[in-house]
Each structure stands twice: as structure tokens, then as C-alpha cells.
Design a protein around this motif. Structure first.
Motif, mmCIF file in Angstrom:
data_model
loop_
_atom_site.group_PDB
_atom_site.id
_atom_site.type_symbol
_atom_site.label_atom_id
_atom_site.label_comp_id
_atom_site.label_asym_id
_atom_site.label_seq_id
_atom_site.Cartn_x
_atom_site.Cartn_y
_atom_site.Cartn_z
ATOM 1 N N LEU A 13 0.828 -1.207 0.000
ATOM 2 C CA LEU A 13 0.000 0.000 0.000
ATOM 3 C C LEU A 13 0.866 1.263 0.000
ATOM 4 O O LEU A 13 0.610 2.211 -0.745
ATOM 5 C CB LEU A 13 -0.947 -0.006 1.210
ATOM 6 C CG LEU A 13 -1.909 1.173 1.322
ATOM 7 C CD1 LEU A 13 -2.829 1.242 0.099
ATOM 8 C CD2 LEU A 13 -2.733 1.061 2.598
ATOM 9 N N GLU A 14 1.903 1.286 0.817
ATOM 10 C CA GLU A 14 2.800 2.446 0.881
ATOM 11 C C GLU A 14 3.532 2.657 -0.445
ATOM 12 O O GLU A 14 3.683 3.792 -0.903
ATOM 13 C CB GLU A 14 3.818 2.268 2.016
ATOM 14 C CG GLU A 14 3.208 2.301 3.401
ATOM 15 C CD GLU A 14 4.186 1.826 4.475
ATOM 16 O OE1 GLU A 14 4.052 2.287 5.616
ATOM 17 O OE2 GLU A 14 5.071 0.989 4.167
ATOM 18 N N LEU A 15 3.971 1.574 -1.053
ATOM 19 C CA LEU A 15 4.655 1.676 -2.342
ATOM 20 C C LEU A 15 3.702 2.209 -3.412
ATOM 21 O O LEU A 15 4.079 3.070 -4.207
ATOM 22 C CB LEU A 15 5.223 0.322 -2.771
ATOM 23 C CG LEU A 15 5.952 0.304 -4.111
ATOM 24 C CD1 LEU A 15 7.171 1.232 -4.073
ATOM 25 C CD2 LEU A 15 6.395 -1.116 -4.464
ATOM 26 N N ASN A 16 2.464 1.740 -3.407
ATOM 27 C CA ASN A 16 1.468 2.217 -4.359
ATOM 28 C C ASN A 16 1.250 3.724 -4.189
ATOM 29 O O ASN A 16 1.211 4.465 -5.164
ATOM 30 C CB ASN A 16 0.161 1.445 -4.150
ATOM 31 C CG ASN A 16 -0.780 1.600 -5.320
ATOM 32 O OD1 ASN A 16 -0.550 2.396 -6.212
ATOM 33 N ND2 ASN A 16 -1.859 0.830 -5.298
ATOM 34 N N ARG A 17 1.129 4.200 -2.955
ATOM 35 C CA ARG A 17 0.972 5.641 -2.694
ATOM 36 C C ARG A 17 2.191 6.425 -3.160
ATOM 37 O O ARG A 17 2.074 7.493 -3.754
ATOM 38 C CB ARG A 17 0.755 5.888 -1.201
ATOM 39 C CG ARG A 17 -0.649 5.720 -0.766
ATOM 40 C CD ARG A 17 -0.840 6.242 0.661
ATOM 41 N NE ARG A 17 -1.954 5.543 1.245
ATOM 42 C CZ ARG A 17 -1.946 4.929 2.412
ATOM 43 N NH1 ARG A 17 -0.873 4.959 3.174
ATOM 44 N NH2 ARG A 17 -3.003 4.298 2.839
ATOM 45 N N ASN A 21 2.137 9.285 -6.052
ATOM 46 C CA ASN A 21 2.557 10.668 -5.795
ATOM 47 C C ASN A 21 3.669 11.113 -6.750
ATOM 48 O O ASN A 21 3.690 12.263 -7.190
ATOM 49 C CB ASN A 21 3.004 10.845 -4.348
ATOM 50 C CG ASN A 21 1.835 10.835 -3.383
ATOM 51 O OD1 ASN A 21 0.713 11.183 -3.760
ATOM 52 N ND2 ASN A 21 2.083 10.416 -2.153
ATOM 53 N N LEU A 22 4.580 10.219 -7.069
ATOM 54 C CA LEU A 22 5.631 10.548 -8.041
ATOM 55 C C LEU A 22 5.026 10.859 -9.401
ATOM 56 O O LEU A 22 5.414 11.829 -10.063
ATOM 57 C CB LEU A 22 6.620 9.391 -8.195
ATOM 58 C CG LEU A 22 7.687 9.234 -7.133
ATOM 59 C CD1 LEU A 22 8.539 7.998 -7.435
ATOM 60 C CD2 LEU A 22 8.561 10.459 -7.044
ATOM 61 N N GLY A 26 5.151 14.653 -11.986
ATOM 62 C CA GLY A 26 5.761 14.898 -13.291
ATOM 63 C C GLY A 26 5.889 13.643 -14.121
ATOM 64 O O GLY A 26 5.284 12.623 -13.831
ATOM 65 N N GLU A 27 6.727 13.749 -15.164
ATOM 66 C CA GLU A 27 6.937 12.637 -16.078
ATOM 67 C C GLU A 27 8.200 11.879 -15.692
ATOM 68 O O GLU A 27 9.203 12.481 -15.305
ATOM 69 C CB GLU A 27 7.071 13.164 -17.501
ATOM 70 C CG GLU A 27 5.817 13.819 -18.015
ATOM 71 C CD GLU A 27 5.979 14.357 -19.424
ATOM 72 O OE1 GLU A 27 6.969 14.005 -20.091
ATOM 73 O OE2 GLU A 27 5.122 15.126 -19.835
ATOM 74 N N TYR A 28 8.154 10.556 -15.839
ATOM 75 C CA TYR A 28 9.282 9.710 -15.503
ATOM 76 C C TYR A 28 9.485 8.658 -16.580
ATOM 77 O O TYR A 28 8.542 8.275 -17.269
ATOM 78 C CB TYR A 28 9.059 9.008 -14.150
ATOM 79 C CG TYR A 28 9.088 9.981 -13.003
ATOM 80 C CD1 TYR A 28 10.274 10.258 -12.362
ATOM 81 C CD2 TYR A 28 7.946 10.648 -12.595
ATOM 82 C CE1 TYR A 28 10.318 11.160 -11.329
ATOM 83 C CE2 TYR A 28 7.969 11.554 -11.565
ATOM 84 C CZ TYR A 28 9.169 11.811 -10.932
ATOM 85 O OH TYR A 28 9.225 12.709 -9.915
ATOM 86 N N ILE A 29 10.692 8.195 -16.673
ATOM 87 C CA ILE A 29 11.003 7.075 -17.546
ATOM 88 C C ILE A 29 11.264 5.880 -16.640
ATOM 89 O O ILE A 29 12.054 5.967 -15.702
ATOM 90 C CB ILE A 29 12.252 7.362 -18.409
ATOM 91 C CG1 ILE A 29 11.969 8.528 -19.355
ATOM 92 C CG2 ILE A 29 12.661 6.110 -19.171
ATOM 93 C CD1 ILE A 29 13.187 8.980 -20.131
#
Length: 180
Positions: A13-17, A21-22, A26-29
Motif C-alpha cells: 500500500l505504501e509503495l502504491n501511494r 505521488n511521483l 511529473g513525467e518519468y522514464i
């Protein structure tokens, strides 16, 4: 300044949050994780240094492994990392793979990538360093990054200079034919 690794543990759950949020920021690769380690569990990559030759074509100045000593970084030689011979390195670390086939795969991929990369720019490139990870699972090469025009030549200045002098002569002749 030394980089310090920060380790954080998350439940599902924490990883999903955290990821949600990341993404909102913005945009990430995101790329596949590639396990690229020596038999001694040291990180490594393969540097392919390309330069233009006397015919204006890409040629190989040097192909070599760069081996680090920290868990997740390829360390520059003045900080303790080291370089090696590509053939011996691959034979030792990938004994089940035909070394010449793997080197030819890296070379073919390097030429294809730099030709495509060069098409993206109006400015002529004369030199490039391509960094590859080699996946420990299947010995597949994966591009990490491309460095252009002066990607570093610490141990093989002569090979680079020989090609670049020929390329300079080629450019001068092309300009002379064009009336410049």
C-alpha cells in the motif's frame, strides 16, 4: 562528496501511494531492471567508443568493460573503479556465451544506435561513447546512455586521435569539393 544510499522499505500500500505521488509530480522514464554484475558481484558496464574515420563512417576506437566496486555504481578509475580487456572479461563472466558473437552483437547495436541518434541532430557528431549493461540472465546488451563529442579517452588517446585526424582530413576534402 560521497553519495550515501538511502534504503526505505514499503509495504504494498505504501509503495502504491509513493509511486502514485511521483506520477502526479511529473513525467518519468521507467525501464526494466538489468542485473549487470561480475562474478564477484561488482557492477559493470561496457563502453563502446566510436569515432568517425577517414571516410566519414563510424569506427570503433575502443570497447572495454568498466568495473565498479560499490553496490550500484560504476566508479571512475581515479576513485577505485577499473577497466579491462573486453574479450577476457566476457569469457570470464559469461562462460556459456560465445564471446565473438556477443562482441559482434554489441558492435552491430552500437552502429545502429549511433546512426539513428545522429539523425536526431542537425549538428555533425564526430565521437560518441555508448554505455551498455549486459544482463546476467541472458547476456543481452541494453543501452544505458550515449555520450557525444569528447566522451573520455584516458587509456587509448592514440586510437581516437588516429581516427579523428583521418576524419578531419575527410571533412577538409569535403569542404574543398563544396567550394569552401
Amino acid at each position: 562528496m560521497a553519495l550515501k544510499e538511502k534504503v526505505t522499505f514499503y509495504n504494498e500500500l505504501e509503495l502504491n501511494r509513493y509511486v502514485h505521488n511521483l506520477i502526479k509530480k511529473g513525467e518519468y522514464i521507467i525501464q526494466k531492471y538489468i542485473e549487470s554484475r561480475t562474478k564477484e558481484n561488482q557492477p559493470f558496464d561496457i563502453r563502446v567508443h566510436l569515432v568517425k574515420d577517414g571516410k566519414g563512417k563510424w569506427s570503433f576506437a575502443k570497447i572495454y568493460p568498466r568495473i565498479g566496486f560499490n553496490y550500484g555504481t560504476i566508479t571512475i578509475t581515479r576513485k577505485g573503479g577499473y577497466v579491462g580487456n573486453i574479450t577476457g572479461f566476457l569469457q570470464r563472466n559469461f562462460p556459456d556465451v560465445e564471446t565473438n558473437i556477443l562482441i559482434n552483437r554489441i558492435k552491430d547495436l552500437s552502429i545502429k544506435l549511433i546512426v539513428q541518434f545522429e539523425r536526431l541532430y542537425e549538428e555533425n557528431l564526430s565521437e560518441a561513447g555508448l554505455d551498455f549493461a549486459i544482463d546476467n540472465k541472458d547476456a543481452s546488451p541494453y543501452l544505458i546512455e550515449i555520450n557525444v563529442n569528447k566522451p573520455g579517452i584516458i587509456y587509448y588517446e592514440f586510437e581516437v586521435a588516429r581516427n579523428l585526424i583521418q576524419y578531419s582530413k575527410y571533412l577538409a576534402l569535403q569542404n574543398k569539393k563544396s567550394g569552401y
